[in-house]
Design a protein around this motif. Sequence first.
Motif, short mmCIF file in Angstrom:
data_model
loop_
_atom_site.label_atom_id
_atom_site.label_comp_id
_atom_site.label_asym_id
_atom_site.label_seq_id
_atom_site.Cartn_x
_atom_site.Cartn_y
_atom_site.Cartn_z
N HIS A 81 0.82 -1.21 0.00
CA HIS A 81 0.00 0.00 0.00
C HIS A 81 0.86 1.27 0.00
CE1 HIS A 81 -3.23 -2.77 1.33
NE2 HIS A 81 -4.06 -1.86 0.84
N LEU A 82 1.81 1.33 0.92
CA LEU A 82 2.58 2.57 1.07
C LEU A 82 3.50 2.80 -0.12
CD1 LEU A 82 3.49 2.54 4.87
CD2 LEU A 82 1.40 3.28 3.72
N GLN A 83 4.11 1.72 -0.64
CA GLN A 83 4.97 1.88 -1.80
C GLN A 83 4.17 2.25 -3.04
OE1 GLN A 83 4.88 -0.74 0.39
NE2 GLN A 83 6.78 -1.93 0.33
N GLY A 84 3.00 1.63 -3.21
CA GLY A 84 2.15 1.96 -4.36
C GLY A 84 1.73 3.42 -4.35
N GLN A 85 1.48 3.95 -3.17
CA GLN A 85 1.12 5.37 -3.04
C GLN A 85 2.19 6.26 -3.67
OE1 GLN A 85 -1.81 6.68 -0.90
NE2 GLN A 85 -1.36 8.18 -2.49
N LEU A 86 3.45 5.83 -3.54
CA LEU A 86 4.57 6.66 -4.00
C LEU A 86 4.87 6.51 -5.49
CD1 LEU A 86 6.98 6.23 -0.97
CD2 LEU A 86 5.23 7.97 -1.35
N VAL A 87 4.16 5.64 -6.16
CA VAL A 87 4.31 5.54 -7.62
C VAL A 87 3.80 6.82 -8.28
CG1 VAL A 87 3.53 4.32 -9.71
CG2 VAL A 87 4.28 3.03 -7.68
N ALA A 88 2.79 7.45 -7.68
CA ALA A 88 2.20 8.66 -8.26
C ALA A 88 1.82 9.62 -7.13
CB ALA A 88 0.99 8.32 -9.11
N GLN A 113 10.13 7.87 -6.45
CA GLN A 113 9.28 7.12 -7.37
C GLN A 113 10.00 5.88 -7.92
OE1 GLN A 113 7.85 9.29 -10.79
NE2 GLN A 113 7.22 7.39 -11.80
N LYS A 114 11.26 6.03 -8.28
CA LYS A 114 12.03 4.88 -8.77
C LYS A 114 12.09 3.78 -7.72
CE LYS A 114 15.09 7.41 -11.93
NZ LYS A 114 16.51 7.82 -12.19
N TRP A 115 12.29 4.19 -6.47
CA TRP A 115 12.33 3.20 -5.38
C TRP A 115 10.99 2.49 -5.26
CZ3 TRP A 115 9.32 3.18 -0.91
CH2 TRP A 115 9.64 2.18 0.02
N ALA A 116 9.90 3.25 -5.34
CA ALA A 116 8.57 2.66 -5.23
C ALA A 116 8.32 1.66 -6.35
CB ALA A 116 7.51 3.75 -5.24
N SER A 139 -3.02 2.91 -5.91
CA SER A 139 -2.64 3.43 -7.23
C SER A 139 -1.78 4.67 -7.15
CB SER A 139 -3.90 3.78 -8.02
OG SER A 139 -4.59 4.90 -7.45
N GLY A 140 -1.80 5.36 -5.98
CA GLY A 140 -1.24 6.69 -5.94
C GLY A 140 -2.22 7.70 -6.52
N ALA A 141 -1.85 8.98 -6.45
CA ALA A 141 -2.80 10.01 -6.88
C ALA A 141 -2.08 11.24 -7.43
CB ALA A 141 -3.68 10.43 -5.70
N LEU A 142 -2.42 11.58 -8.66
CA LEU A 142 -1.90 12.80 -9.27
C LEU A 142 -2.90 13.95 -9.20
CD1 LEU A 142 -0.25 11.23 -12.45
CD2 LEU A 142 0.89 12.00 -10.35
N ILE A 143 -4.22 13.63 -9.16
CA ILE A 143 -5.22 14.71 -9.16
C ILE A 143 -6.29 14.55 -8.08
CG2 ILE A 143 -4.94 15.42 -11.56
CD1 ILE A 143 -7.41 13.67 -12.23
N TRP A 144 -6.02 13.74 -7.04
CA TRP A 144 -7.03 13.60 -5.98
C TRP A 144 -7.39 14.96 -5.39
CZ3 TRP A 144 -10.78 10.98 -3.94
CH2 TRP A 144 -11.22 11.27 -2.64
N GLY A 145 -6.44 15.85 -5.25
CA GLY A 145 -6.72 17.17 -4.69
C GLY A 145 -7.66 18.00 -5.54
N MET A 146 -7.94 17.54 -6.75
CA MET A 146 -8.84 18.25 -7.65
C MET A 146 -10.12 17.45 -7.88
SD MET A 146 -5.94 19.48 -10.34
CE MET A 146 -4.35 20.04 -9.71
N VAL A 147 -10.44 16.54 -6.94
CA VAL A 147 -11.60 15.66 -7.13
C VAL A 147 -12.89 16.45 -7.22
CG1 VAL A 147 -11.95 15.23 -4.65
CG2 VAL A 147 -12.67 13.50 -6.32
N TRP A 169 2.16 2.78 -14.44
CA TRP A 169 1.76 1.46 -13.95
C TRP A 169 1.87 0.35 -14.98
CZ3 TRP A 169 1.40 -0.30 -9.25
CH2 TRP A 169 1.18 0.60 -8.20
N LEU A 170 1.82 0.67 -16.26
CA LEU A 170 1.86 -0.39 -17.28
C LEU A 170 3.10 -1.29 -17.17
CD1 LEU A 170 0.33 0.96 -20.61
CD2 LEU A 170 -0.08 -1.29 -19.58
#
Length: 350
Positions: A81-88, A113-116, A139-147, A169-170
């Motif tokens: 969970h925590l590592q996936g959050q850091l992908v984005a 991000q590379k580490w994640a 999944s991480g979040a790039l635009i959650w703050g703009m939901v 993610w691909l």
Amino acid sequence: MNTIKGPAIFLAQFIGDEAPFNDLKSICQWAAGLGYKGVQLPTNDLRFIDLQKAADSKTYADEIKGIVNETGLEITELSTHLQGQLVAVNPAYDSLFDAFAPQQVKGNPAERQKWAVSQLKAAAKASQNLGLNAHVTFSGALIWGMVYPWPQRPAGLVDTAFDELAKRWLPILDVFDEHGIDLCYEIHPGEDLHDGVSYERFLSKVNNHKRANLLYDPSHFVLQAMDYLEYIDIYHERIKMFHVKDAEFNPTGRQGVYGGYADWIDRAGRFRSLGDGQVDFKGIFSKLTQYDFKGWAVLEWECALKNSEDGAREGAQFIKDHIIRVTDRAFDDFAASGKDEAFNRSLIGL
């Protein structure tokens, strides 16, 4: 149909510095003593598992598996969970999410991000080495703050963000496919994948990747006022994991879904111990059984009121009582007339 496996317990909320919660063998003995049959392992604490080592060494993975098996339990899945959050991560959240990263990459979003990504790829191989078939992450979040679209989101922003999310993610999904592991996103507020619509948007961007699957957790849908039973009807083919977690939503004239910045205990939507909330678990277990869910029923304990150890003890029995042992015959077999093709044909005038 298949009988759901369980009960199992996600260990993340129970790990601590006091025995029996401070090493793998002790915490598994504690869980087994409560009646659990499996444990879901977080991978961010070296006292419990070294993820990279489990990926690199089948011998080490077997040792970890052996420690768990000796207590009478199975490893159900690993969690990143925590590592996936850091992908984005949106730059506005960089400082906060640095808390999830090792010291050597803090303050450096690109290296973080590379580490994640390396952690997720290691999780695929480690899962294979452990003989597992599914893995859970965020999944991480790039635009959650703009939901909420105020000010109005610029045209094309959502597509741009999901294009980038899919791009990140691909390659990870492809690694999971190489190792035969389903990557299950926990659909969760705070992530760009937080409901069915956002998941479908992502799925279309990753070309309906067969490993882009789901962990089902009804508590997050209760807090969004979603129909969590219909969700199973819609997405059952993609649901490969299941967190048994309760919640309640009691909107008032003062607050609703957003909670007014209140602490958890004062929010309209709160997570609760199993049986103390509003989730229709009889309906959920029935639907998952109907759709032949082959995974584990895993307690994820979070509650604003109840002690965690009480929640864990009660949760084991709660899950056990809700697992449906599937029938091996039709209930009206006693009235069956037998199979006779000639008789059947005669009934329809042939």
